[in-house]
Design a protein around this motif. Sequence first.
Motif, PDB file in Angstrom:
ATOM      1  N   GLY A 109       0.814  -1.206   0.000  1.00 33.17           N
ATOM      2  CA  GLY A 109       0.000   0.000   0.000  1.00 33.17           C
ATOM      3  C   GLY A 109       0.845   1.252   0.000  1.00 33.17           C
ATOM      4  O   GLY A 109       1.798   1.368   0.756  1.00 33.17           O
ATOM      5  N   VAL A 110       0.511   2.191  -0.862  1.00 32.28           N
ATOM      6  CA  VAL A 110       1.192   3.480  -0.915  1.00 32.28           C
ATOM      7  C   VAL A 110       0.154   4.548  -0.652  1.00 32.28           C
ATOM      8  O   VAL A 110      -0.881   4.592  -1.309  1.00 32.28           O
ATOM      9  CB  VAL A 110       1.857   3.716  -2.291  1.00 32.28           C
ATOM     10  CG1 VAL A 110       2.467   5.110  -2.357  1.00 32.28           C
ATOM     11  CG2 VAL A 110       2.933   2.661  -2.546  1.00 32.28           C
ATOM     12  N   VAL A 111       0.415   5.396   0.328  1.00 27.78           N
ATOM     13  CA  VAL A 111      -0.490   6.492   0.647  1.00 27.78           C
ATOM     14  C   VAL A 111       0.278   7.802   0.516  1.00 27.78           C
ATOM     15  O   VAL A 111       1.504   7.815   0.525  1.00 27.78           O
ATOM     16  CB  VAL A 111      -1.058   6.353   2.077  1.00 27.78           C
ATOM     17  CG1 VAL A 111      -1.923   5.108   2.175  1.00 27.78           C
ATOM     18  CG2 VAL A 111       0.063   6.309   3.113  1.00 27.78           C
ATOM     19  N   PRO A 112      -0.423   8.915   0.375  1.00 29.45           N
ATOM     20  CA  PRO A 112       0.284  10.200   0.262  1.00 29.45           C
ATOM     21  C   PRO A 112       1.190  10.440   1.469  1.00 29.45           C
ATOM     22  O   PRO A 112       0.883  10.035   2.583  1.00 29.45           O
ATOM     23  CB  PRO A 112      -0.863  11.216   0.212  1.00 29.45           C
ATOM     24  CG  PRO A 112      -2.036  10.445  -0.300  1.00 29.45           C
ATOM     25  CD  PRO A 112      -1.875   9.067   0.271  1.00 29.45           C
ATOM     26  N   TRP A 113       2.308  11.109   1.219  1.00 35.36           N
ATOM     27  CA  TRP A 113       3.209  11.464   2.310  1.00 35.36           C
ATOM     28  C   TRP A 113       3.952  12.728   1.921  1.00 35.36           C
ATOM     29  O   TRP A 113       4.180  12.987   0.745  1.00 35.36           O
ATOM     30  CB  TRP A 113       4.212  10.334   2.587  1.00 35.36           C
ATOM     31  CG  TRP A 113       5.387  10.293   1.656  1.00 35.36           C
ATOM     32  CD1 TRP A 113       6.612  10.895   1.822  1.00 35.36           C
ATOM     33  CD2 TRP A 113       5.462   9.623   0.379  1.00 35.36           C
ATOM     34  NE1 TRP A 113       7.438  10.639   0.751  1.00 35.36           N
ATOM     35  CE2 TRP A 113       6.759   9.861  -0.151  1.00 35.36           C
ATOM     36  CE3 TRP A 113       4.562   8.847  -0.353  1.00 35.36           C
ATOM     37  CZ2 TRP A 113       7.172   9.345  -1.381  1.00 35.36           C
ATOM     38  CZ3 TRP A 113       4.982   8.349  -1.583  1.00 35.36           C
ATOM     39  CH2 TRP A 113       6.258   8.586  -2.084  1.00 35.36           C
ATOM     40  N   GLY A 114       4.340  13.519   2.896  1.00 37.74           N
ATOM     41  CA  GLY A 114       5.173  14.695   2.638  1.00 37.74           C
ATOM     42  C   GLY A 114       4.722  15.467   1.419  1.00 37.74           C
ATOM     43  O   GLY A 114       3.588  15.947   1.348  1.00 37.74           O
ATOM     44  N   PRO A 115       5.568  15.567   0.405  1.00 37.34           N
ATOM     45  CA  PRO A 115       5.230  16.325  -0.803  1.00 37.34           C
ATOM     46  C   PRO A 115       4.287  15.595  -1.745  1.00 37.34           C
ATOM     47  O   PRO A 115       3.783  16.183  -2.700  1.00 37.34           O
ATOM     48  CB  PRO A 115       6.587  16.534  -1.473  1.00 37.34           C
ATOM     49  CG  PRO A 115       7.381  15.340  -1.056  1.00 37.34           C
ATOM     50  CD  PRO A 115       6.963  15.074   0.370  1.00 37.34           C
ATOM     51  N   VAL A 116       4.051  14.319  -1.511  1.00 40.84           N
ATOM     52  CA  VAL A 116       3.297  13.485  -2.445  1.00 40.84           C
ATOM     53  C   VAL A 116       1.809  13.524  -2.117  1.00 40.84           C
ATOM     54  O   VAL A 116       1.403  13.283  -0.980  1.00 40.84           O
ATOM     55  CB  VAL A 116       3.814  12.035  -2.404  1.00 40.84           C
ATOM     56  CG1 VAL A 116       2.931  11.113  -3.241  1.00 40.84           C
ATOM     57  CG2 VAL A 116       5.260  11.980  -2.894  1.00 40.84           C
ATOM     58  N   THR A 117       1.004  13.807  -3.122  1.00 40.30           N
ATOM     59  CA  THR A 117      -0.439  13.905  -2.963  1.00 40.30           C
ATOM     60  C   THR A 117      -1.119  12.620  -3.426  1.00 40.30           C
ATOM     61  O   THR A 117      -0.502  11.750  -4.044  1.00 40.30           O
ATOM     62  CB  THR A 117      -0.991  15.074  -3.784  1.00 40.30           C
ATOM     63  OG1 THR A 117      -0.869  14.743  -5.176  1.00 40.30           O
ATOM     64  CG2 THR A 117      -0.234  16.363  -3.497  1.00 40.30           C
ATOM     65  N   ALA A 118      -2.420  12.550  -3.165  1.00 37.28           N
ATOM     66  CA  ALA A 118      -3.199  11.400  -3.636  1.00 37.28           C
ATOM     67  C   ALA A 118      -3.174  11.317  -5.161  1.00 37.28           C
ATOM     68  O   ALA A 118      -3.122  10.222  -5.735  1.00 37.28           O
ATOM     69  CB  ALA A 118      -4.633  11.505  -3.120  1.00 37.28           C
ATOM     70  N   ASP A 119      -3.215  12.474  -5.831  1.00 37.28           N
ATOM     71  CA  ASP A 119      -3.145  12.470  -7.291  1.00 37.28           C
ATOM     72  C   ASP A 119      -1.808  11.917  -7.778  1.00 37.28           C
ATOM     73  O   ASP A 119      -1.749  11.211  -8.796  1.00 37.28           O
ATOM     74  CB  ASP A 119      -3.341  13.885  -7.836  1.00 37.28           C
ATOM     75  CG  ASP A 119      -4.795  14.331  -7.809  1.00 37.28           C
ATOM     76  OD1 ASP A 119      -5.672  13.459  -7.619  1.00 37.28           O
ATOM     77  OD2 ASP A 119      -5.039  15.540  -7.963  1.00 37.28           O
ATOM     78  N   ASP A 120      -0.725  12.258  -7.065  1.00 38.55           N
ATOM     79  CA  ASP A 120       0.588  11.720  -7.444  1.00 38.55           C
ATOM     80  C   ASP A 120       0.598  10.194  -7.340  1.00 38.55           C
ATOM     81  O   ASP A 120       1.132   9.506  -8.210  1.00 38.55           O
ATOM     82  CB  ASP A 120       1.684  12.299  -6.544  1.00 38.55           C
ATOM     83  CG  ASP A 120       1.919  13.774  -6.759  1.00 38.55           C
ATOM     84  OD1 ASP A 120       1.867  14.224  -7.920  1.00 38.55           O
ATOM     85  OD2 ASP A 120       2.159  14.481  -5.761  1.00 38.55           O
TER      86      ASP A 120
END
Length: 504
Positions: A109-120
């Motif tokens: 599983g990869v979820v948004p973190w730090g600079p990374v958004t759900a769209d990313d």
Amino acid sequence: MTTRRRWVVAASAALVLAACGSPDAERFEATVAPPTTVSASGLSGSAEAPEPSQPSEPSQTSGIPETSGPGSPPSSEPTPPSTSATDSPTAELPPVPPVDPAVALGAGGVVPWGPVTADDVSRAVTQVAGMTVAARAGSVVMAASGAVVGTSTIGDLGLGGVNLLGTRGVLDGTSGGRPAEVAEVTAAFAAQLPADQTGFPLLIATDQENGDVTRMVNGFTELPGAGDLGSIDDLDAAVRATTGTAAISAAELAAVGVNLDFAPVSDLLPVRGSSAIADRSFGSDPDRTAALVAAAVRGYQDAGVAASLKHFPGLGEVAADSHVTLATLTTDCDAWNARASVPVRAGVAAGVGLVMTGHTLFPAVDDGSEPTSLSRVILQDLLRGDPAVPLPSGCTPVGFRGLAISDSVVMAPVADNYSTGEAAWRSLGAGEDIVLMPASPAAAVAGITDAVADGRLAETRLNEASVRVFALRSALSRSVRPPLDVVGSAANQAAAQAIWDRIG
């Protein structure tokens, strides 16, 4: 450079000058209207403008073959907390949101973190779903610049990134390491990006810690290292100087095409005794060091360059050089929770893009013989585990959701025991997302591909790692690149001098 970005850089310089008590601050403020928010390219999402600063005294590059060394999230993403003298650098992280099983193609599983958004993350999942196993394997390998400069290797293997190295400021592919030369090298790397990866810029990294480990020197503004910044007595002033130093360093890196800095060092020095990290650390006080680590993360990422904490779970209290030997971290979990983990938690809470693991043994958590960079217990349980659930050892997990990267796999603790291909797939299997600087990028890619084919490495683990890499690359696609004349500019030099003056 957009007008807004010029405001950010110049206003930041003014803020640094003012913070350091320089009379030049009034001149800067008179010529630039300070913005109220950071440009939309800031990676960390901080609402405060970065405070760039640059040193006037020359910093020296290290001969160490060290491998540790934008776009703002939408409003739905929480803004990483700032850390000041009155903030708590050890605040608990928010709970990890539920993971859609489709995300990361069935991996952990990869979820948004730090600079990374759900769209990313969504863009990354779509990208990875259309790639072959070999292409996914290439995407999680970051080569040393010396292995790929002047070749088509990046494009041939679909590598995810390159780490720029050099000796005394002369970077691979350049004759003198001047800004224009470095920009030409990074442009040549970026030009090899496969056509189907448009919108996912290549990760181009370097070790620009400033101070003892400084890759880019010739023509670049010379800035104080962590040890110098940590020596500033007043914590508020030290935080401002650290944020400013990182912001100016990041602006100059971005101007020559670098979008990832293997900095800051989050290692904590021992209260007494020697350390292989020495002046690369902000100091031995956990709370003070945590505040400066968080400040550096904000400075780099608000200026559009991803930051990386190093070297988890900590090398500061180890005297041996992990480049050449497998050292042991002898601390127990009570001490680790109270000391070495505190700056790491602060950097993660500030929204750092990556965490780099070092090559040590940490018997308090994992009594096996594998270095921490190849340990599932260290990577999956200690780094990514739920902070609310202590491990059986008593160590409290960090709860990091982002991209994990190994220190170089050519360092002795790994290379003395495994071939390039085996080191690559084993590090991924343990939980790393990028294999850094294998001796042969082609052998690393082949090793990963073969391990997936015969079941030694779960394909879902490779998918998860590749999704994290592409998600970060997607976030970096929003970075605004400053013009080359930002490098070594008069504004940067003046701001740097103000910081040096404050250090004394």
